[in-house]
Design an enzyme around this catalytic site. Structure first.
Site, PDB file in Angstrom:
ATOM      1  CB  THR A 133      48.244  45.283  -5.459  1.00  0.00           C
ATOM      2  OG1 THR A 133      47.981  43.957  -5.368  1.00  0.00           O
ATOM      3  CG2 THR A 133      49.540  45.591  -5.882  1.00  0.00           C
ATOM      4  CG  ASP A 150      59.088  56.439 -10.237  1.00  0.00           C
ATOM      5  OD1 ASP A 150      58.904  56.653  -9.115  1.00  0.00           O
ATOM      6  OD2 ASP A 150      59.784  56.586 -11.026  1.00  0.00           O
ATOM      7  CG  ASN A 156      67.202  55.607 -11.314  1.00  0.00           C
ATOM      8  OD1 ASN A 156      67.498  55.038 -10.451  1.00  0.00           O
ATOM      9  ND2 ASN A 156      66.297  55.137 -12.395  1.00  0.00           N
ATOM     10  CB  CYS A 157      69.408  60.546  -8.620  1.00  0.00           C
ATOM     11  SG  CYS A 157      68.045  59.960  -8.394  1.00  0.00           S
ATOM     12  CE1 TYR A 160      74.028  84.003  13.168  1.00  0.00           C
ATOM     13  CE2 TYR A 160      74.018  84.619  15.797  1.00  0.00           C
ATOM     14  CZ  TYR A 160      74.295  84.865  14.428  1.00  0.00           C
ATOM     15  OH  TYR A 160      74.867  86.053  14.215  1.00  0.00           O
TER      16      TYR A 160
HETATM   17  P1  FAD Z   1      63.305  52.420 -11.180  1.00  0.00           P
HETATM   18  O1  FAD Z   1      64.181  52.757 -10.301  1.00  0.00           O
HETATM   19  O2  FAD Z   1      62.903  52.773 -12.509  1.00  0.00           O
HETATM   20  O3  FAD Z   1      63.233  50.689 -11.308  1.00  0.00           O
HETATM   21  C1  FAD Z   1      62.376  50.040 -12.094  1.00  0.00           C
HETATM   22  C2  FAD Z   1      63.146  48.803 -12.794  1.00  0.00           C
HETATM   23  O4  FAD Z   1      62.189  47.674 -13.255  1.00  0.00           O
HETATM   24  C3  FAD Z   1      63.806  49.105 -14.195  1.00  0.00           C
HETATM   25  O5  FAD Z   1      65.124  48.939 -13.959  1.00  0.00           O
HETATM   26  C4  FAD Z   1      63.059  48.218 -15.294  1.00  0.00           C
HETATM   27  O6  FAD Z   1      64.057  47.675 -16.117  1.00  0.00           O
HETATM   28  C5  FAD Z   1      62.541  47.219 -14.342  1.00  0.00           C
HETATM   29  N1  FAD Z   1      61.357  46.483 -15.054  1.00  0.00           N
HETATM   30  C6  FAD Z   1      60.201  47.144 -15.385  1.00  0.00           C
HETATM   31  N2  FAD Z   1      59.227  46.296 -15.890  1.00  0.00           N
HETATM   32  C7  FAD Z   1      59.941  45.151 -15.463  1.00  0.00           C
HETATM   33  C8  FAD Z   1      59.649  43.814 -16.061  1.00  0.00           C
HETATM   34  N3  FAD Z   1      58.208  43.447 -16.535  1.00  0.00           N
HETATM   35  N4  FAD Z   1      60.392  42.538 -15.536  1.00  0.00           N
HETATM   36  C9  FAD Z   1      61.440  42.935 -15.249  1.00  0.00           C
HETATM   37  N5  FAD Z   1      62.053  44.212 -14.898  1.00  0.00           N
HETATM   38  C10 FAD Z   1      61.349  45.149 -15.301  1.00  0.00           C
HETATM   39  N6  FAD Z   1      64.454  61.198  -8.195  1.00  0.00           N
HETATM   40  C11 FAD Z   1      64.865  61.952  -7.273  1.00  0.00           C
HETATM   41  O7  FAD Z   1      64.269  61.969  -6.072  1.00  0.00           O
HETATM   42  N7  FAD Z   1      65.788  62.894  -7.097  1.00  0.00           N
HETATM   43  C12 FAD Z   1      66.650  62.891  -8.438  1.00  0.00           C
HETATM   44  O8  FAD Z   1      67.498  63.491  -8.352  1.00  0.00           O
HETATM   45  C13 FAD Z   1      66.236  61.962  -9.395  1.00  0.00           C
HETATM   46  N8  FAD Z   1      66.988  62.076 -10.413  1.00  0.00           N
HETATM   47  C14 FAD Z   1      66.570  61.225 -11.713  1.00  0.00           C
HETATM   48  C15 FAD Z   1      67.387  61.363 -12.817  1.00  0.00           C
HETATM   49  C16 FAD Z   1      67.005  60.513 -13.900  1.00  0.00           C
HETATM   50  C17 FAD Z   1      67.885  60.566 -15.190  1.00  0.00           C
HETATM   51  C18 FAD Z   1      66.000  59.568 -13.604  1.00  0.00           C
HETATM   52  C19 FAD Z   1      65.657  58.494 -14.678  1.00  0.00           C
HETATM   53  C20 FAD Z   1      65.217  59.515 -12.379  1.00  0.00           C
HETATM   54  C21 FAD Z   1      65.547  60.483 -11.634  1.00  0.00           C
HETATM   55  N9  FAD Z   1      64.825  60.438 -10.149  1.00  0.00           N
HETATM   56  C22 FAD Z   1      65.132  61.190  -9.119  1.00  0.00           C
HETATM   57  C23 FAD Z   1      63.597  59.386 -10.054  1.00  0.00           C
HETATM   58  C24 FAD Z   1      63.924  58.244  -9.514  1.00  0.00           C
HETATM   59  O9  FAD Z   1      65.204  57.731 -10.095  1.00  0.00           O
HETATM   60  C25 FAD Z   1      62.623  57.326  -9.373  1.00  0.00           C
HETATM   61  O10 FAD Z   1      61.656  57.851  -9.002  1.00  0.00           O
HETATM   62  C26 FAD Z   1      63.138  55.915  -8.720  1.00  0.00           C
HETATM   63  O11 FAD Z   1      64.142  55.360  -9.554  1.00  0.00           O
HETATM   64  C27 FAD Z   1      61.794  55.105  -8.864  1.00  0.00           C
HETATM   65  O12 FAD Z   1      62.058  53.963  -8.521  1.00  0.00           O
HETATM   66  P2  FAD Z   1      61.289  52.597  -8.947  1.00  0.00           P
HETATM   67  O13 FAD Z   1      61.721  51.410  -8.351  1.00  0.00           O
HETATM   68  O14 FAD Z   1      59.721  52.863  -9.151  1.00  0.00           O
HETATM   69  O15 FAD Z   1      61.711  52.390 -10.414  1.00  0.00           O
END
Ligand code: FAD
Length: 566
Positions: free
Chosen positions: A273, A283, A41-42, A427
């Protein structure tokens, strides 16, 4: 054992891989409603900006490679619709066929992430207005920009993703405007540090509107009119909405799992949970911040991946490893500048009623005599009681990431400013100075704690009374080039010979460019019988940038110039 994971990107994919490493014989199914798993994503803004040219590089794993390497049943384009915790089943829909089916689990892990906010403003669903969360969004934006020969972009929201998009659009040759409702960019950061980055953004020709909210959109032909709350209407060919995200708690809510005070999924220290057979990561969850103790949601990839590992350990081995919370260490590239933050900013410490002192220092990224040393600003907050480090923000052009990571690890380990003094670094002139900027931040903080240095802040200038004295201790040419209203000039190297010009029974405020010469002047004055002497933290540099960005500098001077004692 049968493990089911919902969400196959940062948190979900790392949990799945670790589960397999710990339990070779388990059945592991991972559901992902999107088409792609384990992607970066990043990296998405940089792919849109053509910095990353090869789209394939965004994918850490594919469903097939993940299956082959880890023997995990990856079900993409399959959305989990509901959870039945009593029956220990999930109901899922295969989007390609519409087939709805159930799967049982022994343990379930939720990592559904967060979804971008899209407020119900008039016209918000018009073509050309995008949010950026996943690969599909990225493909739409990239295609739109290329096919429509886009020239003007508006980015709404000046958080990390908004700024990255602004830079990438700018580098594609677009005219870019950023609209931000708050009085500064980068909400997790304190104003004076954000102000430095704001000026840098403007210096690149990007328009930045602060204190400005969008009221609605109107698509006319290929153009989008963006209405602002100040009555102005701007136009753009493409709009990126990056005004924040909210945890995706829909599944958790419908399953009756406990939701916390920050509106994220509640988990205990083992990432479990309120249902012992369901764990959740990243997230979508909230967790106590190690500094404030308050529950909060962290939207960062680093903690997501690390939590995946901890969660899998606890699922397989039975709650063996505690998660200790995130101090929200984050970094962003803003053109050739870098800004990073770790811990809790002063403004948030204030809200949480945590007593603290702030100190700002400016130093060279490496030895001044070695070519290309760049100025670096470090602002730290620490406890007045024991010097515990509570936050650090670093802005500069070189070596920012290194200093931020050092400071972050000190904060995370509950270290104090005294530890910064002793920080031992590698350094040589191209890399640092014999006293690294991190040491310098510690030295200044120690001087403050020991009251060898009394400081005042850029936003306290207006509190200086007419009977007080404000002295600029820089050279005359620096003073002539720009000064704080009502300041008199006594360069530090002349101050010993001009002590009789300074009245004894009044409060004396001193400043230099960065703080060092002010400190020297203060030491001279204090040891010559002047008791009430305060040095401007961060010096004229911090004051000028923060005052300009807050609009203070355009105000009429309110101070009455104090006559020098004759
Ligand atoms: P995600 O990586 O978002 O994954 C969740 C997944 O769950 C998604 O693909 C979604 O489709 C799936 N999902 C949701 N509900 C369901 C369901 N009911 N059934 C099946 N699948 C489902 N963080 C940094 O630390 N540094 C960065 O530089 C940075 N840049 C970023 C840039 C962008 C454009 C974005 C969008 C985010 C960025 N982040 C960055 C944040 C980081 O990507 C997120 O904090 C991280 O991806 C969160 O992980 P996650 O597993 O919680 O969610």
């Amino acid at each position: 054992m049968k493990y089911i994971i919902v969400g196959a990107v940062a948190g979900g994919a790392s949990t799945a891989a670790r589960l397999r490493r710990l339990d070779e014989h388990a059945e592991i199914i991972i559901f992902e409603k999107g088409e792609y798993i384990s992607y970066a994503n990043c990296g998405l803004p940089y792919y849109i900006g053509d910095v990353i040219k090869d789209r394939n590089k965004l994918f850490v794993q594919t469903a097939a490679s993940f299956n082959q390497r880890f023997n995990i049943d990856v079900r993409v384009t399959t959305e989990v619709l509901s959870i039945d915790p009593a029956a220990k089943t999930v109901k899922a829909i295969k989007q390609s066929t519409g087939e709805v089916y159930e799967e049982t689990y022994d343990k379930l892990i939720l990592s559904p992430g967060a979804e971008p906010l899209r407020p119900p403003l008039p016209g918000i669903n018009s073509e050309g207005i995008f949010t950026l969360r996943n690969v599909n969004d990225t493909d739409y934006i990239k295609r739109y920009v290329q096919q429509k020969h886009i020239k003007k972009a508006i980015v709404i929201g000046a958080g990390f993703i908004g700024l990255e998009m602004a830079e990438n659009f700018h580098d594609l040759g677009l005219h870019v405007t950023i609209i931000e409702m708050g009085n500064q960019i980068l909400a997790p950061v304190d104003f004076p540090v954000a102000a430095i980055v704001q000026q840098h953004i403007r210096s690149k020709g990007v328009y930045l509107h602060l204190n400005t909210a969008v009221t609605g959109f109107n698509k006319i032909g290929d153009e989008i009119e963006v209405g602002l709350n100040n009555g102005e209407v701007l136009t753009a060919d493409v709009v990126i909405l990056s005004i924040g995200v909210r945890p995706d708690t829909r599944l958790a809510v419908s399953a009756g799992l406990k939701i916390g005070t920050a509106r994220g999924i509640w988990v205990n220290e083992f990432l479990q949970t309120s249902d012992p057979d369901i764990y959740a990561v990243r997230d979508a969850i909230e967790f106590a911040n190690p500094i404030t103790g308050q529950s909060m949601i962290t939207y960062l990839a680093g903690p997501a991946n690390k939590q995946g590992r901890i969660c899998a350990n606890n699922v397989v081995l039975g709650n063996v490893q505690k998660y200790h919370g995130s101090i929200n260490t984050a970094i962003v590239k803003v053109f050739d500048m870098t800004m990073g933050t770790a811990g809790t900013a002063s403004k948030h410490l204030k809200t949480a009623n945590i007593n603290h002192i702030v100190s700002t220092t400016h130093n060279g990224s490496h030895a001044a005599y070695y070519p290309d040393a760049k100025q670096m600003t470090i602002q730290i907050a620490f406890s007045p009681e024991d010097g515990r480090l509570l936050s650090a923000q670093v802005a500069g052009f070189d070596g920012v990431d290194k200093r931020l990571d050092i400071l972050s690890s000190y904060i995370k380990q509950n270290k104090t400013i005294y530890d910064l003094i002793e920080f031992e670094h590698a350094y040589a002139p191209p890399y640092s100075s014999a006293k690294d900027p991190v040491n310098m931040a510690g030295f200044v903080a120690e001087n403050i704690l020991l009251e060898r240095l009394k400081i005042f802040y850029w936003n306290e200038i207006d509190n200086i009374k007419p009977e007080d004295v404000l002295i600029d201790v820089r050279r005359k040419d620096e003073y002539d080039a720009g000064k704080i209203s009502n300041a008199i000039n006594i360069p530090v190297d002349e101050i010993r010979d001009r002590l009789d010009e300074i009245p004894k029974n009044t409060t004396i405020y001193i400043y230099c460019e960065a703080g060092l010469r002010g400190y020297l002047a203060q030491r001279i004055l204090r040891q010559n019988g002047f008791d009430q002497v305060f040095n401007l933290s961060g010096g004229y540099h911090t004051w000028r940038v923060a005052a300009e960005e807050s609009g203070m500098l355009v105000k009429e001077p309110v101070l009455v110039l104090h006559e020098l004692a004759k």
